[in-house]
Design an enzyme around this catalytic site. Sequence first.
Site, PDB file in Angstrom:
ATOM      1  CD1 TRP A 102     -31.317 -42.414  66.944  1.00 30.31           C
ATOM      2  CD2 TRP A 102     -32.112 -43.261  68.852  1.00 30.31           C
ATOM      3  NE1 TRP A 102     -31.763 -41.371  67.723  1.00 30.31           N
ATOM      4  CE2 TRP A 102     -32.250 -41.855  68.891  1.00 30.31           C
ATOM      5  CE3 TRP A 102     -32.538 -44.004  69.954  1.00 30.31           C
ATOM      6  CZ2 TRP A 102     -32.810 -41.182  69.991  1.00 30.31           C
ATOM      7  CZ3 TRP A 102     -33.088 -43.341  71.044  1.00 30.31           C
ATOM      8  CH2 TRP A 102     -33.226 -41.953  71.048  1.00 30.31           C
ATOM      9  CG  ASP A 173     -35.848 -47.412  65.201  1.00 25.41           C
ATOM     10  OD1 ASP A 173     -36.824 -46.756  64.784  1.00 25.41           O
ATOM     11  OD2 ASP A 173     -35.128 -47.037  66.149  1.00 25.41           O
ATOM     12  CE  LYS A 197     -37.897 -39.561  65.634  1.00 26.42           C
ATOM     13  NZ  LYS A 197     -37.297 -38.501  66.344  1.00 26.42           N
TER      14      LYS A 197
HETATM   15  N1  PMP Z   1     -35.225 -44.633  67.257  1.00 25.87           N
HETATM   16  C1  PMP Z   1     -34.951 -43.572  66.498  1.00 25.87           C
HETATM   17  C2  PMP Z   1     -34.383 -43.780  65.126  1.00 25.87           C
HETATM   18  C3  PMP Z   1     -35.206 -42.290  66.983  1.00 25.87           C
HETATM   19  O1  PMP Z   1     -34.935 -41.216  66.242  1.00 25.87           O
HETATM   20  C4  PMP Z   1     -35.758 -42.129  68.285  1.00 25.87           C
HETATM   21  C5  PMP Z   1     -36.066 -40.768  68.860  1.00 25.87           C
HETATM   22  N2  PMP Z   1     -35.514 -39.699  68.288  1.00 25.87           N
HETATM   23  C6  PMP Z   1     -35.994 -43.270  69.034  1.00 25.87           C
HETATM   24  C7  PMP Z   1     -35.728 -44.508  68.493  1.00 25.87           C
HETATM   25  C8  PMP Z   1     -36.559 -43.164  70.424  1.00 25.87           C
HETATM   26  O2  PMP Z   1     -37.842 -42.689  70.403  1.00 25.87           O
HETATM   27  P1  PMP Z   1     -38.658 -42.446  71.757  1.00 25.87           P
HETATM   28  O3  PMP Z   1     -37.953 -41.394  72.528  1.00 25.87           O
HETATM   29  O4  PMP Z   1     -39.997 -42.029  71.279  1.00 25.87           O
HETATM   30  O5  PMP Z   1     -38.714 -43.743  72.479  1.00 25.87           O
END
Ligand code: PMP
Length: 361
Positions: A102, A173, A197
């Site tokens: 991520w 994040d 989450k």
């Molecule tokens: N950052 C993290 C740490 C995540 O776990 C996720 C999704 N699992 C995201 C970003 C992306 O989220 P989204 O698909 O809602 O944009």
Amino acid sequence: MPRVFNFSPGPATLPEAVLRQAADEMLDWRGSGMSVMEMSHRGKEYMSIHAEAQETLRELLAIPSNYKILFLQGGGIGENAIVPMNLIGRSGRADYVISGDWSKKSAKEAAHFGQVRIAASSEENGRYTRTPAQAEWKLDPQAAYVHMCSNETIGGVEFFWTPDTGPVPLVADMSSNILSRPLDVSRYGLIYAGAQKNIGPSGLTVIIVREDLLGHALPVTPEVFNYKIQAEADSMYNTPPTYAIYIAGLVFKHVKAQGGLEAMEARNRAKAKLLYDTLDASRFYRNPIAPEARSLMNVPFWLQDPQLDEAFLQGAQARGLLQLKGHRSVGGMRASLYNAMSIEGVQALVAYMKDFEARHA
Ligand code: PMP
């Protein structure tokens, strides 16, 4: 039908009490004769829901008064662009720390908006098993901010320490570990989290931003994603995701009623310990993450023999243990243990794992 134990990484299991309350209030929110979903976001009923959700979150995280809370859309992936659009303008440069897929994705997107440097990375052969130690961080004093991901949902690597970035604002994040334990917001310039989450339904992104960072957006920034414009409009420059914010507000109250973030931490530590102890006691399963960086929220694990993966998942499903398949990029299994996962769920999982091992080892 009984509710299953849902180990999904997100959208994820929510507190049953919250779902019941939402069901009770679905057709008629407190005598309004309307569902929250049907209300004007400018009406007094919705405005009170919006304000209360913000106030409860501020209380839960003890958010200082010089921070704004924004309820936006676009998710974590949207923030990968929205953060640099809003913040990188001060110097045109930003530092990124990579501890998993991520944070790597965040850095890649940010490079569209300015000069991005990787200040530290714990990637080894495409895998991540630890957080980069503070001593490894090569920070640029001119960076507009330093970005990190506090919990890597795919890799199962979590920061249990707060990096020191000096005067350069730290951006995190926290999509997959916000509200899982107490947090010192004042150590961060900006925190963002997709809701799906520990907060509520997907479609809502929570931003906590220090006021002095507002007002530096690049001219290209869409107004709807301009933090300053949204802060001045109380996140109602456009129509906010009203129903998601309503559910988030119920979750915030629920977390508070359960004893707040200290209580969440105690529960989350107990749940994760049960699972990690089971993994460590076994030669049949493994988790390669350095013990000090093992996520309390997302626990990836692998069977020694991947040919048994399918049988493992099918047997789990038959016992009401769902969504255990690992992320497609790493394979294996992953159990997500967010706030709303009960200790009973984890007990049922480890009982199944021991049973499966006894039958196949
Ligand atoms: N950052 C993290 C740490 C995540 O776990 C996720 C999704 N699992 C995201 C970003 C992306 O989220 P989204 O698909 O809602 O944009």
